[in-house]
Design a protein around this motif. Structure first.
Motif, PDB file in Angstrom:
ATOM      1  N   HIS A 263       0.843  -1.198   0.000  1.00 23.62           N
ATOM      2  CA  HIS A 263       0.000   0.000   0.000  1.00 23.62           C
ATOM      3  C   HIS A 263       0.880   1.250   0.000  1.00 23.62           C
ATOM      4  O   HIS A 263       1.308   1.731   1.054  1.00 23.62           O
TER       5      HIS A 263
ATOM      6  N   HIS B  11       1.130   5.034  -2.153  1.00 22.83           N
ATOM      7  CA  HIS B  11       0.621   5.957  -3.184  1.00 22.83           C
ATOM      8  C   HIS B  11       1.786   6.674  -3.859  1.00 22.83           C
ATOM      9  O   HIS B  11       2.616   7.283  -3.182  1.00 22.83           O
TER      10      HIS B  11
ATOM     11  N   HIS C 131      -9.792   1.034  -0.140  1.00 23.25           N
ATOM     12  CA  HIS C 131      -9.621   1.818   1.093  1.00 23.25           C
ATOM     13  C   HIS C 131     -10.958   1.783   1.846  1.00 23.25           C
ATOM     14  O   HIS C 131     -11.964   2.253   1.321  1.00 23.25           O
TER      15      HIS C 131
ATOM     16  N   HIS D 218      -6.176  -0.092   5.200  1.00 27.30           N
ATOM     17  CA  HIS D 218      -6.391   0.382   6.575  1.00 27.30           C
ATOM     18  C   HIS D 218      -7.260  -0.575   7.416  1.00 27.30           C
ATOM     19  O   HIS D 218      -6.751  -1.401   8.131  1.00 27.30           O
TER      20      HIS D 218
ATOM     21  N   ASP E 123       1.760   3.784   3.230  1.00 22.75           N
ATOM     22  CA  ASP E 123       0.695   4.615   2.670  1.00 22.75           C
ATOM     23  C   ASP E 123       1.320   5.667   1.748  1.00 22.75           C
ATOM     24  O   ASP E 123       1.121   5.644   0.552  1.00 22.75           O
TER      25      ASP E 123
HETATM   26 ZN   LIG Z   1      -3.928   4.840   1.043  1.00 22.02          ZN
END
Ligand SMILES: [Zn+2]
Length: 331
Positions: free
Chosen positions: A12, A14, A197, A221, A278
């Motif tokens: 995960h 971005h 998500h 998450h 993240d």
């Molecule tokens: Zn994320």
């Protein structure tokens, strides 16, 4: 075990939240984007979220500048390559990089070129470092449903060749899964894996619905299920993987302090947890720091690290050859 040296897998991450500040400054100058001032200090402050962000929405504001500089094929290729390089240098052996193509059309790029550019950057890094990567296509769930079909169709030719999955992201306020049910059924039919998500700062019911209506194999998450037996049971009985991102959860106030993070309880109870950044830049972290954070908070050691690695390999959307290779690195 030396956390920096041990092999790691990240599921995960971005792209737009993981740009090097130096690169953002360079790209901003190249494309004549107005900055408050041209110092690296100011760029850093614009990109990195404070540890006491007041909400997920404030956190998401940190993406404005990186997205502005990611509007050409060259810039997209470069930042993807650099993210792979940064990950490889801390011994991440496999990474799934996600981004939303719809945010990169300001200068007229089409989705296919956008996706191809990111895959190109990943492949270039694979040629130089001992790391493999794949792309997860994200879609901003607060935009109209119909638009996701363009993203799905544009990524289709690269499925299994750099593109592996579809994701929904952005602020979480409503029961969004219902609107996207048909689109995800279509995408799964083409061969897309699904991660969503959900249960980040929003309602745990979003986790249950993402699994039941969208076919989510992984949840980004999932913090909210600690207070929701139904979502918890749904994740557990379906063998759904959780992509935990503790630092990010601290910043967005999903949890009040690290010891309150449910990753430890979930881990003890046999939930398939994984550990992730993240956003490397926005969250001011990397995989090494995430492991250290969890070690310090819960007293875990290499036993935890190995289980997280195994969970991550099992939950990865990579092909079997890559997964087998990743498992050999643990020996
Ligand atoms: Zn994320």
């Amino acid at each position: 075990m030396d956390v920096l040296k041990m092999p790691k897998v990240e599921l995960h991450c971005h792209l737009d939240g993981s740009l090097r500040p130096e690169t953002v400054l360079e790209l901003a100058k190249e494309s004549h984007i107005k900055l408050p001032d041209e110092s690296i200090k100011t760029v850093r402050e614009t990109l990195i979220a404070p540890s006491d962000c007041d909400s997920l929405d404030t956190y998401l504001k940190r993406f404005d500048l990186p997205i502005k500089v990611m509007q050409t094929a060259e810039a997209l290729e470069r930042v993807s390559y650099e993210l792979m390089e940064d990950a490889a240098l801390e011994n991440v052996k496999y990474i799934e990089i996600r981004f939303a193509p719809q945010l990169h059309i300001e200068k007229g790029l089409d989705y296919k070129t956008i996706i191809e550019s990111v895959v190109k950057g990943i492949k270039r890094a694979e040629g130089k470092y001992e790391i493999k990567g794949n792309v997860i296509l994200s879609y901003m769930r607060n935009s109209e449903v119909q638009g996701i079909y363009d993203v799905i169709n544009s990524g289709q030719t690269l499925l299994g060749k750099g593109v592996v999955a579809l994701d929904l992201c952005a602020g979480e306020r409503d029961l969004f899964s219902r609107r996207f049910k048909e689109a995800f059924s279509y995408a799964r039919g083409l061969g897309y894996h699904v991660t969503i998500h959900a249960g980040e700062t929003g309602i745990a019911q979003n986790m249950t619905e993402a699994i039941q209506l969208l076919g989510a194999e992984r949840i980004g998450h999932g913090v909210a299920m600690m207070h929701d037996p139904e979502a918890y049971e749904c994740v557990k009985s379906n063998g759904v993987f959780l992509e935990c991102c503790p630092t990010s959860n601290l910043q967005t106030k999903a949890i009040s302090h690290i010891k309150a993070h449910p990753i430890a309880a979930f881990y003890e109870e046999g939930i398939l947890v994984t550990l992730n950044t993240d956003n490397r830049t926005v969250s001011g972290t990397d995989m090494t720091r995430e492991f250290q954070l969890v070690h310090n908070a819960f007293g875990y050691d290499s036993g935890f690290d190995k289980q997280i690695y195994k969970n991550s390999v099992k939950g990865a959307f990579a092909d079997e050859t890559v997964k087998r290779w990743l498992l050999t690195l643990l020996e």
